[in-house]
Design a protein around this motif. Sequence first.
Motif, short mmCIF file in Angstrom:
data_model
loop_
_atom_site.label_atom_id
_atom_site.label_comp_id
_atom_site.label_asym_id
_atom_site.label_seq_id
_atom_site.Cartn_x
_atom_site.Cartn_y
_atom_site.Cartn_z
N TYR A 80 0.81 -1.23 0.00
CA TYR A 80 0.00 0.00 0.00
C TYR A 80 0.84 1.28 0.00
N LYS A 81 1.93 1.28 -0.73
CA LYS A 81 2.73 2.50 -0.86
C LYS A 81 2.23 3.36 -2.01
N ASP A 82 1.69 2.73 -3.05
CA ASP A 82 1.06 3.42 -4.17
C ASP A 82 -0.44 3.24 -3.99
N LEU A 83 -1.19 4.33 -3.86
CA LEU A 83 -2.61 4.24 -3.56
C LEU A 83 -3.50 4.38 -4.79
N SER A 84 -2.93 4.15 -5.97
CA SER A 84 -3.77 4.08 -7.16
C SER A 84 -4.61 2.81 -7.07
N PRO A 85 -5.82 2.82 -7.64
CA PRO A 85 -6.68 1.63 -7.53
C PRO A 85 -6.01 0.34 -7.98
N PHE A 86 -5.26 0.40 -9.07
CA PHE A 86 -4.56 -0.77 -9.59
C PHE A 86 -3.58 -1.33 -8.56
N ALA A 87 -2.76 -0.46 -7.99
CA ALA A 87 -1.75 -0.89 -7.03
C ALA A 87 -2.38 -1.38 -5.72
N VAL A 88 -3.44 -0.72 -5.26
CA VAL A 88 -4.12 -1.14 -4.03
C VAL A 88 -4.71 -2.53 -4.22
N LEU A 89 -5.31 -2.78 -5.37
CA LEU A 89 -5.89 -4.09 -5.64
C LEU A 89 -4.82 -5.17 -5.63
N ILE A 90 -3.70 -4.93 -6.28
CA ILE A 90 -2.61 -5.92 -6.29
C ILE A 90 -2.11 -6.18 -4.87
N ASP A 91 -1.94 -5.13 -4.07
CA ASP A 91 -1.46 -5.30 -2.69
C ASP A 91 -2.49 -6.03 -1.83
N PHE A 92 -3.78 -5.76 -2.04
CA PHE A 92 -4.83 -6.48 -1.31
C PHE A 92 -4.74 -7.97 -1.63
N PHE A 93 -4.52 -8.31 -2.90
CA PHE A 93 -4.38 -9.71 -3.28
C PHE A 93 -3.17 -10.33 -2.60
N LYS A 94 -2.05 -9.60 -2.55
CA LYS A 94 -0.85 -10.12 -1.87
C LYS A 94 -1.13 -10.33 -0.39
N GLN A 95 -1.72 -9.34 0.25
CA GLN A 95 -1.96 -9.41 1.69
C GLN A 95 -2.83 -10.60 2.06
N ASN A 96 -3.83 -10.90 1.24
CA ASN A 96 -4.81 -11.93 1.57
C ASN A 96 -4.59 -13.23 0.79
N ASN A 97 -3.44 -13.33 0.12
CA ASN A 97 -3.05 -14.52 -0.63
C ASN A 97 -4.11 -14.95 -1.64
N ILE A 98 -4.56 -13.98 -2.44
CA ILE A 98 -5.51 -14.23 -3.52
C ILE A 98 -4.71 -14.34 -4.81
N VAL A 99 -4.90 -15.44 -5.53
CA VAL A 99 -4.18 -15.64 -6.79
C VAL A 99 -5.18 -15.77 -7.93
N LEU A 100 -4.71 -15.41 -9.12
CA LEU A 100 -5.53 -15.55 -10.32
C LEU A 100 -5.10 -16.79 -11.06
N SER A 101 -5.96 -17.28 -11.94
CA SER A 101 -5.59 -18.44 -12.75
C SER A 101 -4.50 -18.03 -13.74
N ASN A 102 -3.90 -18.99 -14.38
CA ASN A 102 -2.78 -18.73 -15.27
C ASN A 102 -3.11 -17.80 -16.43
N ASN A 103 -4.35 -17.82 -16.89
CA ASN A 103 -4.69 -16.99 -18.04
C ASN A 103 -5.36 -15.67 -17.65
N GLU A 104 -5.40 -15.35 -16.36
CA GLU A 104 -5.98 -14.10 -15.90
C GLU A 104 -4.88 -13.19 -15.38
N PHE A 105 -5.13 -11.90 -15.43
CA PHE A 105 -4.19 -10.93 -14.88
C PHE A 105 -4.96 -9.66 -14.53
#
Length: 148
Positions: free
Chosen positions: A118-143
């Motif tokens: 959560y050092k970059d508070l743009s929506p894109f960066a916050v979403l990626i950090d939320f996924f990292k924090q809560n161990n949420i992963v996407l399938s191989n063909n999603e990003f």
Amino acid sequence: MDDSEFLRILSIEKKFKDKFVQPTINSSKRQILTDSNKNDYVFDYQLGSAGNMVITIELVDAKQKWQTRLPNSLLVRVDINSPAHMDENGNLSRNHIHMFYPSGTKVYDISNFDENLYKDLSPFAVLIDFFKQNNIVLSNNEFIQGVI
């Protein structure tokens, strides 16, 4: 559930049951996640045009015996550009994170929560950090693309 079990739940890898739906400005969406223990979670986000964003993860339909007596349990909520809350040190912050520990809810100023998140508070960066924090992963063909 005690605090250590709560942290263990957050650390378990979670995947979307259906294809991840990319957030867009002025949108909200609820999607179901699952883990290897067959616990289900609700991932919920709301993204406004003024840069305000709320993301939550909630445990539902838990299969583990110690959780069956509990109702749906909110685990984590991130608020960006939201009404200010007092954090654990009594400071007000518009950007904060709620951790709903069994021993009690704690609110952290997001800039002090984790030195790697959560050092970059743009929506894109916050979403990626939320996924990292809560161990949420996407399938191989999603990003995750930049939020539009």
